[in-house]
Write a protein that holds these residues in place. Structure first.
Motif, mmCIF file in Angstrom:
data_model
loop_
_atom_site.group_PDB
_atom_site.id
_atom_site.type_symbol
_atom_site.label_atom_id
_atom_site.label_comp_id
_atom_site.label_asym_id
_atom_site.label_seq_id
_atom_site.Cartn_x
_atom_site.Cartn_y
_atom_site.Cartn_z
ATOM 1 N N HIS A 280 36.630 38.303 29.465
ATOM 2 C CA HIS A 280 37.133 38.674 30.764
ATOM 3 C C HIS A 280 38.029 37.850 31.535
ATOM 4 O O HIS A 280 39.144 38.293 32.088
ATOM 5 C CB HIS A 280 35.917 39.163 31.694
ATOM 6 C CG HIS A 280 35.232 40.251 31.294
ATOM 7 N ND1 HIS A 280 34.006 40.701 31.983
ATOM 8 C CD2 HIS A 280 34.935 40.988 30.011
ATOM 9 C CE1 HIS A 280 33.590 41.920 31.540
ATOM 10 N NE2 HIS A 280 34.223 42.164 30.168
ATOM 11 N N LEU A 281 37.919 36.593 31.192
ATOM 12 C CA LEU A 281 38.710 35.503 31.903
ATOM 13 C C LEU A 281 40.079 35.645 31.211
ATOM 14 O O LEU A 281 41.173 35.435 31.882
ATOM 15 C CB LEU A 281 38.128 34.217 31.707
ATOM 16 C CG LEU A 281 38.797 33.074 32.449
ATOM 17 C CD1 LEU A 281 38.743 33.110 33.810
ATOM 18 C CD2 LEU A 281 37.974 31.568 32.068
ATOM 19 N N ILE A 282 40.093 35.695 29.983
ATOM 20 C CA ILE A 282 41.267 35.764 29.169
ATOM 21 C C ILE A 282 41.939 37.128 29.508
ATOM 22 O O ILE A 282 43.594 36.942 30.010
ATOM 23 C CB ILE A 282 41.113 35.665 27.680
ATOM 24 C CG1 ILE A 282 40.637 34.465 27.322
ATOM 25 C CG2 ILE A 282 42.674 36.140 26.794
ATOM 26 C CD1 ILE A 282 40.039 34.499 25.764
ATOM 27 N N GLY A 283 41.396 38.079 29.890
ATOM 28 C CA GLY A 283 42.084 39.555 30.045
ATOM 29 C C GLY A 283 42.623 39.188 31.656
ATOM 30 O O GLY A 283 43.802 39.832 32.083
ATOM 31 N N GLU A 284 42.047 38.576 32.369
ATOM 32 C CA GLU A 284 42.340 38.386 33.887
ATOM 33 C C GLU A 284 43.696 37.716 33.885
ATOM 34 O O GLU A 284 44.858 37.716 34.610
ATOM 35 C CB GLU A 284 41.375 38.093 34.692
ATOM 36 C CG GLU A 284 40.105 38.821 35.114
ATOM 37 C CD GLU A 284 40.698 40.092 35.634
ATOM 38 O OE1 GLU A 284 41.351 40.180 36.482
ATOM 39 O OE2 GLU A 284 40.368 41.127 34.979
ATOM 40 N N ALA A 285 43.645 36.640 33.144
ATOM 41 C CA ALA A 285 45.058 35.716 33.076
ATOM 42 C C ALA A 285 46.111 36.534 32.585
ATOM 43 O O ALA A 285 47.187 36.572 33.068
ATOM 44 C CB ALA A 285 44.790 34.436 32.103
ATOM 45 N N ILE A 286 45.980 37.337 31.556
ATOM 46 C CA ILE A 286 47.056 38.013 31.008
ATOM 47 C C ILE A 286 47.484 38.965 31.804
ATOM 48 O O ILE A 286 48.833 39.005 31.964
ATOM 49 C CB ILE A 286 46.557 38.815 29.661
ATOM 50 C CG1 ILE A 286 46.301 37.795 28.509
ATOM 51 C CG2 ILE A 286 47.706 40.046 29.194
ATOM 52 C CD1 ILE A 286 45.713 38.538 27.287
ATOM 53 N N LEU A 287 46.698 39.664 32.597
ATOM 54 C CA LEU A 287 47.125 40.587 33.576
ATOM 55 C C LEU A 287 47.818 40.036 34.954
ATOM 56 O O LEU A 287 48.984 40.369 35.549
ATOM 57 C CB LEU A 287 46.041 41.585 34.187
ATOM 58 C CG LEU A 287 45.325 42.545 33.018
ATOM 59 C CD1 LEU A 287 43.997 42.932 33.509
ATOM 60 C CD2 LEU A 287 46.437 43.665 32.827
ATOM 61 N N LYS A 288 47.312 38.776 35.251
ATOM 62 C CA LYS A 288 47.666 38.374 36.287
ATOM 63 C C LYS A 288 49.080 37.293 36.109
ATOM 64 O O LYS A 288 49.845 37.561 37.059
ATOM 65 C CB LYS A 288 46.691 37.259 36.957
ATOM 66 C CG LYS A 288 47.149 36.469 38.224
ATOM 67 C CD LYS A 288 45.946 35.866 38.960
ATOM 68 C CE LYS A 288 46.360 35.255 40.376
ATOM 69 N NZ LYS A 288 45.219 34.403 40.943
#
Length: 447
Positions: A280-288
């Motif tokens: 989830h942390l990786i996903g948030e970084a990609i989106l942000k």
């Protein structure tokens, strides 16, 4: 005084990994000058032809291709040409925030020979078989180690970094693709290439990773893509803790690796199921950060697919088009006549855009995370909050492996594309035949 790495310095550099073109070594010594740095050491193909191994900078046609791109053409050697390509071509497209062009430093032959000896036992057998360290080079590229935050791994909070090779994030729709290759409009290049790699024993199993999911901007699909990469990392995912590899390419069993990796995560993410939260942390970084949006735009510079680009290539090199000769007078040859009637400047742009897109399809993305405490001073980095644990993390991202693709490999790129498509079509045909005969039950498709 200019820095030169000598043979005595080689022991301070440890093998980190490699691609087709370079070895990557991380600094393990005590000099503040090199703390938190890596070097990229060029390789040379084994048993290559003189054309492959000669030390010329650019070919005649490459000089024409890149004549308007900064100082690439006037670079005195290959290392500087690569650096100028990153500075003049890739940084304007990707943004300076996400690209580190590095600096060139001199090295002795003794340093390179020592590096080659020391890294031999750590290199994958297939890489050793294919290429040696280029001991005739006089320089290497010095860059920041993007698997750690500045100040190095020994100071401050721990750093965990994921390296992802996203691959091509869109399906081609070019009208220049042959009718019999229409399957390319429905199946990703990555998925098709997996089949060929399995046949060639380059992978042990088919990955379920779908680049379209990673580039989708949908949280659920991004999580699905990252989970697939963790399930079958191959050379598409690696994870580092304070600069040391802790997942991917470790040579152990999948179960042992994931169990050890989850132990590492317990000290980083305050939750029992650390892997789920890390995904989830990786996903948030990609989106942000929006980094993959930029990358996808560059990949889409390949507008007409290699099946169209190859015709522009033959016009640039002033050779009769081998593909049109092969097609003869059949109905497909007519669709390419428009490509052979355009001005040479347009042909150059087609090939140039294709090669830039190829760089974007083959690069890696490094995303690093560092926990932040509530009383930490204001950070220079963007911050992401992990909702499940209420932890905050500094995050940074950099693209690496932004190598200039050689013009003289255009025929190779076309032939590889056809080999990939044909192997995948053959597999699909076998599955359809088995299904039609009612024997699909028990057939291992890999999906």
């Amino acid at each position: 005084m200019e820095i030169i790495l000598e043979e005595k310095d080689a022991g301070d550099w440890s093998y980190r990994g490699e691609g087709a073109v370079n070895l990557v070594l991380a600094y393990t010594g005590s000099s503040p000058t090199f703390s938190g740095k890596i070097i990229r050491v060029q390789k040379v193909v084994k048993n290559g032809s003189m054309e492959e191994t000669e030390r010329s900078v650019l070919s005649k046609h490459e000089s024409i291709l890149w004549k308007d791109a900064g100082s690439i053409v006037t670079s005195p050697n290959k290392e500087i040409a690569e650096q100028m390509y990153v500075q003049s071509v890739m940084i304007p497209l990707l943004g300076s925030e996400f690209v580190d062009p590095g600096v060139r430093i001199l090295v002795s032959r003794g340093f390179l020979e020592s590096v080659e000896r020391d890294s031999l036992s750590k290199r994958p057998g297939s890489r050793v078989k294919a290429a040696n360290v280029d001991c005739c080079a006089d320089s290497v590229m010095l860059m920041s180690d993007h698997s750690v935050f500045p100040q190095g791994a020994s100071k401050g909070a721990p750093c965990i970094t994921v390296e992802i090779k996203p691959k091509c994030g869109f399906l081609p729709s070019s009208s220049f693709m042959a009718d019999e290759n229409a399957i390319k409009k429905n199946a990703t290049r990555f998925k098709m290439h997996q089949v060929l790699k399995l046949q060639q024993l380059k992978v042990q199993q088919l990955s379920k990773y779908d680049p379209l999911d990673l580039f989708s901007a949908s949280r659920d699909r991004i999580h699905e893509a990252i989970n697939a990469l963790f399930a079958t990392p191959q050379n598409n995912l690696r994870v580092f803790l304070n600069g040391s590899l802790i997942y991917g390419d470790l040579g152990g069993t999948k179960f042992d690796e994931i169990e050890a990796f989850e132990d590492h995560l317990k000290s980083f993410i305050h939750e029992e199921n650390g892997l789920r939260s890390f995904v989830h942390l990786i996903g948030e970084a990609i989106l942000k950060l929006g980094v993959l949006d930029r990358l996808l735009e560059i990949q889409k510079l390949d507008k007409i697919d290699v099946e169209g680009v190859i015709h522009a290539y033959y016009d640039i090199v002033s050779q009769p088009c081998k593909l049109c000769k092969k097609f003869g007078e059949n109905q497909q040859s007519g669709k390419y006549s428009s490509l052979h009637s355009i001005p040479v400047d347009e042909s150059l742009k087609i090939v140039r855009d294709y090669l830039i897109a190829a760089t974007a399809k083959d690069c890696s993305l490094m995303i690093s995370f560092r926990p932040r405490e509530d009383d930490d001073p204001e950070s220079h980095y963007r911050t992401i909050c992990l909702g499940s644990t209420k932890q905050r993390f500094d995050v940074k991202a950099y693209f690496i492996d932004l190598d200039m693709k050689p013009f003289n490999k255009m025929e190779f790129y076309y032939e590889l594309d056809q080999k990939i498509v044909n192997s995948y079509k053959q597999k699909v045909g076998v599955e359809h035949e088995a299904a039609n005969k009612g024997t699909i039950e028990g057939y291992e498709t890999g999906y």
